[in-house]
Write a protein that holds these residues in place. Structure first.
Motif, short mmCIF file in Angstrom:
data_model
loop_
_atom_site.label_atom_id
_atom_site.label_comp_id
_atom_site.label_asym_id
_atom_site.label_seq_id
_atom_site.Cartn_x
_atom_site.Cartn_y
_atom_site.Cartn_z
N ILE A 153 -9.06 28.73 -13.18
CA ILE A 153 -8.34 28.41 -13.99
C ILE A 153 -9.06 27.38 -14.57
CG2 ILE A 153 -6.08 26.59 -13.66
CD1 ILE A 153 -5.31 28.02 -10.80
N THR A 154 -9.70 25.83 -14.04
CA THR A 154 -10.25 24.68 -14.91
C THR A 154 -11.46 25.51 -15.86
OG1 THR A 154 -10.32 23.71 -12.89
CG2 THR A 154 -11.55 23.01 -14.69
N THR A 155 -12.37 26.21 -15.57
CA THR A 155 -12.92 26.57 -16.49
C THR A 155 -12.28 27.45 -17.55
OG1 THR A 155 -14.98 27.90 -14.76
CG2 THR A 155 -14.65 28.39 -17.04
N ALA A 156 -11.26 28.58 -17.35
CA ALA A 156 -9.91 29.15 -18.20
C ALA A 156 -9.79 28.18 -18.67
CB ALA A 156 -9.10 29.93 -17.80
N LEU A 157 -9.08 26.71 -18.38
CA LEU A 157 -8.16 26.35 -19.55
C LEU A 157 -9.66 26.13 -20.24
CD1 LEU A 157 -6.09 24.11 -19.96
CD2 LEU A 157 -6.48 22.83 -18.27
N VAL A 158 -10.63 24.73 -19.87
CA VAL A 158 -11.89 24.44 -20.86
C VAL A 158 -12.45 26.01 -21.82
CG1 VAL A 158 -13.94 24.03 -21.10
CG2 VAL A 158 -12.39 23.40 -18.86
N VAL A 159 -12.42 26.79 -21.70
CA VAL A 159 -12.84 28.09 -23.18
C VAL A 159 -11.49 28.08 -23.23
CG1 VAL A 159 -13.14 30.23 -23.36
CG2 VAL A 159 -14.07 28.99 -21.30
N PHE A 160 -10.31 27.94 -22.86
CA PHE A 160 -9.36 28.16 -23.81
C PHE A 160 -9.00 26.77 -25.17
CE2 PHE A 160 -5.60 30.53 -23.22
CZ PHE A 160 -4.33 30.84 -24.52
N LEU A 161 -9.51 25.52 -24.68
CA LEU A 161 -9.50 24.46 -25.08
C LEU A 161 -10.73 24.78 -26.11
CD1 LEU A 161 -8.17 21.53 -23.18
CD2 LEU A 161 -6.97 22.68 -24.32
N ILE A 162 -11.67 24.93 -25.89
CA ILE A 162 -12.84 25.26 -26.30
C ILE A 162 -12.72 26.32 -28.38
CG2 ILE A 162 -15.34 25.97 -26.59
CD1 ILE A 162 -15.70 24.96 -23.81
N LEU A 163 -12.30 27.41 -27.23
CA LEU A 163 -11.87 28.03 -28.65
C LEU A 163 -10.98 27.34 -29.78
CD1 LEU A 163 -10.90 31.54 -26.69
CD2 LEU A 163 -13.25 30.74 -28.58
N ALA A 164 -10.11 26.47 -29.18
CA ALA A 164 -8.99 26.29 -30.51
C ALA A 164 -9.20 24.67 -30.62
CB ALA A 164 -7.70 25.47 -29.65
N ALA A 165 -10.05 23.93 -30.16
CA ALA A 165 -11.48 22.76 -31.30
C ALA A 165 -12.19 23.89 -31.81
CB ALA A 165 -12.43 22.45 -29.98
N LEU A 166 -12.92 25.09 -31.76
CA LEU A 166 -13.77 25.87 -32.53
C LEU A 166 -12.91 26.28 -34.04
CD1 LEU A 166 -16.71 26.86 -32.64
CD2 LEU A 166 -15.46 28.87 -31.27
#
Length: 776
Positions: free
Chosen positions: A18-31
């Motif tokens: 869950i934490t990894t998915a959330l971080v990746v999600f936020l990274i994609l949005a930030a990217l």
């Protein structure tokens, strides 16, 4: 800080997926946010620098044929709003006479003119954005040809007509603030005055551009009205600086606009997921929160503790996204840098992405604060009992007649009673389907042969242009003779294009481009009304109708050669060529007033368009023959390439998001249904049965999301595409869809990716046992 780090580490160990998915999600949005804004910043900075160095005109009038130079000069000298004036002499040379590496430029749609460097403004720049210079025997080649043909400094361009041959060495690649992009169908080569004079005596036709710089605060519309009212030379299109900006921004900025739009959708999805995760985790930790409140922890401290955890994750995602946006933004800015330069404003290139990160962090902080505060409003007793979570649980009744398909029955039953929990993942699947289909459908629409109807003509296979020259009538007769009785041509039509004066509602006169010919041969789809019939009806393009404030049935007064005529508006159509301002009517043009004859051909079934085009080019060596698919591709080629890149990026991101949200959602659902899964196993359901039940729930939601996303892509997507093209003359677009890709391949790929994610995400089911529930 130590407590915060321990909290994040503990949370990651407990819920790594869950934490990894959330971080990746936020990274994609930030990217995407930072990358899109970096593209936008690069575009604004580079285009601004190009305009500062090149100083393009704010209003220009093209003209072919003879003109009174003194009258134009007198007009410019006596207009208070004019800062500077320039007459650019352009020697237009037929593409069949321009040779590079043994091949002519006949396959290229662009009209090519050979000019000398201007004095005062409208400079042609080299690749360092300095005023370009060439010596006799040298030529500066537009960057457009450097890209599509690979022309480089040191190469040789040959100009040939009959026995005359002139070799010019490529000295530099040039940027042209007026004619850089493919959407402007003319290109300028830079040569020396000596070479221009020599060439003009052997080949080519003169075309003139009367260009104006205006004083600050002067409206181009005022100058345009004054120019047209003065009855000055106007046998050609009039272009404003705002229209040039529109073409450039649309060509360069499309990628930035779509990327930023995708990032905003991603931020929306991230906020939904973040909200859901916080609620789910706080529901799990209700007892701990209740204990903290019971021993005196202030609610504000608890809120800060939880909020800081997610802001820390956002900070990590923001840093990674910002750094990743550098190569990401540079990749999607390649076309802008090639055509405009690197720009001179680092603040825009680096500062806009930083502001985007600040905005994204603010959104995350606000979302966390709102959700956490709402959850902390419960009393200590409610938190300790966990009553809030139980109160929201639904139930369903098993069928009395038994199970025919037990896994399907239970999965649908659980989905029905817990449907609120699936709102987040449904929205994510809807947006993912939308992200995949919209760029795909936009690209398919532009590439479709029927897109020619948005360029003001009906569907055809081949276009032949006979431009104004001293031999225009002979060339027209030559074309008609070649086409006469050709069994491979199913139908053909010839259209004369010229300019006349139309009276506006305020009584002023303005020049409009009118096409004369049989409109029934290649009929258009009209927004309103129908094609003009007879000698007293006219059809207007959407932008002309809007500007002249005319609707179906209204009368438009026009002036041609001193004769005033009234035309009834019979139809309104869409056209994105010539600034979106064209018209169709039966006009008996004098030969000297015809700017161009355009012939459209429709070939018999089974005849290859390219083969027939090459045959006609051999028979008509000095006339431009263009296959219509190439006409569209070359006019909008840069946009199609940009959309192809965006389509690939959007599909990859949407599929990644679908997989991530599926895994994350399954982990949360299984954590919340830990006891229910254990009970199912205790009463005889296998691990495989439970995984199938979870898969059915997710895949049903996915199918629903794909259906809704497809509908939105075809409705809202059309509205978005129409909005993008409305400023260019197309008010209502119909997205042209490839059913196989849109309705079969795309959904199957999404289903496959989500199915793989479900298989991986449900493996943890085997670790759930009833004995753990008894111990708890």
């Amino acid at each position: 800080m130590k407590l915060l780090i321990n909290l994040v580490r503990k949370d990651f160990k407990r819920n790594p997926a869950i934490t990894t998915a959330l971080v990746v999600f936020l990274i994609l949005a930030a990217l995407l946010m930072a990358g899109g804004l970096r593209v936008a910043g690069t575009m604004i900075s580079a285009y601004d620098q190009l305009n500062q160095k090149a100083i393009p005109p704010e209003y220009l009038q093209m003209h072919k044929g003879e003109y009174d130079n003194e009258a134009v000069g007198h007009f410019a000298a006596n207009q208070d709003g004019i800062q500077d004036f320039l007459t650019v002499e352009m020697l237009t040379i037929n593409n069949a006479s321009i040779i590079y590496q043994g091949e002519t430029l006949e396959k290229v749609l662009m009209d090519n003119s050979f000019v000398v460097q201007n004095v005062g403004f409208d400079y042609l720049l080299n690749m360092d954005n300095q005023v370009a210079t060439v010596k006799p025997g040298e030529v500066g080649v537009p960057v457009y040809y450097a890209e599509i043909l690979g022309i480089a400094p040191g190469d040789v361009i040959t100009l040939k007509k009959d026995d005359y041959i002139k070799d010019l060495k490529v000295a530099t690649i040039i940027r042209d603030a007026q004619m850089n992009v493919a959407m402007t169908s003319s290109k300028r080569f830079l040569i020396s005055p000596v070479d221009q004079l020599e060439l003009s005596q052997k080949m080519g036709e003169w075309e003139y551009s009367f260009q104006f710089l205006l004083k600050e605060g002067v409206d181009t519309g005022v100058l345009e009205q004054a120019y047209q009212s003065a009855n000055l030379p106007a046998n050609g299109v009039a272009i404003t600086g705002s229209l040039l900006n529109l073409y450039n921004v649309f060509s360069y900025g499309l990628v930035a606009m779509i990327i930023v739009a995708i990032s905003l959708l991603l931020i929306f999805m991230a906020m939904l997921c973040l909200s859901y995760i916080i609620r789910a985790i706080m529901a799990e930790e209700q007892k701990s929160i209740g204990e903290m409140k019971a021993i005196g922890f202030p609610g504000k401290s608890i809120e800060i503790l939880f909020q800081m955890k997610y802001l820390t994750l956002m900070a990590v995602a923001g840093i990674i996204g910002y750094l990743g946006a550098i190569p990401f933004g540079n990749f999607f800015s390649e076309a802008v840098v090639r055509y405009c330069g690197t720009g001179s404003s680092p603040g825009l290139i680096w500062g806009l992405p930083f502001l985007g990160m600040f905005f994204l962090s603010g959104m995350v902080a606000f979302g966390c604060h709102r959700v956490i505060k709402k959850n902390l409003n419960s009393t200590v007793m409610e938190l300790l009992r966990g009553s809030e979570g139980r109160r929201r649980e639904g139930h369903y009744t098993l069928p009395s007649y038994g199970f025919k398909h037990p896994n399907l029955t239970i999965a649908i039953g659980e989905l029905g009673c817990k449907w609120r929990e699936y709102g987040v993942i449904l929205v994510v699947f809807v947006i993912s389907a939308f992200l995949i289909l919209l760029p795909m459908n936009m690209k398919n629409t532009i590439q479709d042969p029927s897109f020619i109807t948005y360029m003001g003509v009906g569907e055809s296979d081949i276009r032949i242009d006979v431009h104004f020259s001293q031999q225009i009538n002979q060339q027209q007769d030559q074309v008609l003779k070649v086409l006469e009785n050709d069994p491979e041509i199913e139908k053909k039509a010839i259209y004369k294009n010229g300019y006349l004066q139309a009276q506006t509602k305020s009584g002023e006169w303005q020049s409009i481009r009118v096409e004369s010919g049989d409109q029934s041969v290649f009929p258009l789809v009209y927004l309103e009304g129908s094609a003009p019939i007879g000698s007293n009806e006219m059809a207007l393009s959407y932008m002309n109708a809007s500007e002249l404030e005319k609707k179906i049935g209204d009368v438009l007064t026009v002036d041609y050669g001193g004769e005033t005529m009234n035309y009834t508006i019979a139809g309104i159509y869409q056209d994105i060529t010539y600034g979106g301002k064209t018209a169709k009517a039966a006009i008996d043009y004098r030969n000297e007033d015809v700017e161009v004859y355009i012939l459209y051909l429709s070939l018999a079934e089974g005849i290859n368009i390219d083969t027939k085009t090459n045959e006609l080019r051999e028979a008509l060596p000095n006339i431009k023959v263009t296959p219509v698919p190439s006409f569209i591709t070359q006019t909008l080629g840069g946009i199609v390439n940009n959309l192809s890149q965006v389509e690939a990026a959007a599909m990859a991101i949407a599929l990644m998001i679908s997989a991530l949200i599926t895994i994350m959602f399954l982990k949360l659902i299984m954590a919340r249904e830990h006891s229910a899964i254990a009970v199912k196993k205790a009463i005889g359901f296998t691990n495989r049965d439970i995984r199938i039940q979870l898969a059915i729930r997710i895949l049903v939601i996915l199918c629903l999301g794909i259906i809704i996303g497809t509908v939105l892509a075809n409705t809202l997507g059309e509205a978005i595409f129409s909005l993008m093209l409305s400023s260019m003359g197309a008010s209502r677009m119909t997205l042209l869809i490839q059913p196989l890709k849109a309705y079969l391949i795309s959904p199957l790929v999404q289903l496959l990716v989500v199915a793989i994610a479900v298989i991986g995400g449900t493996k943890a089911v085997k670790h759930y046992h009833i004995k753990e529930q008894i111990i708890e």
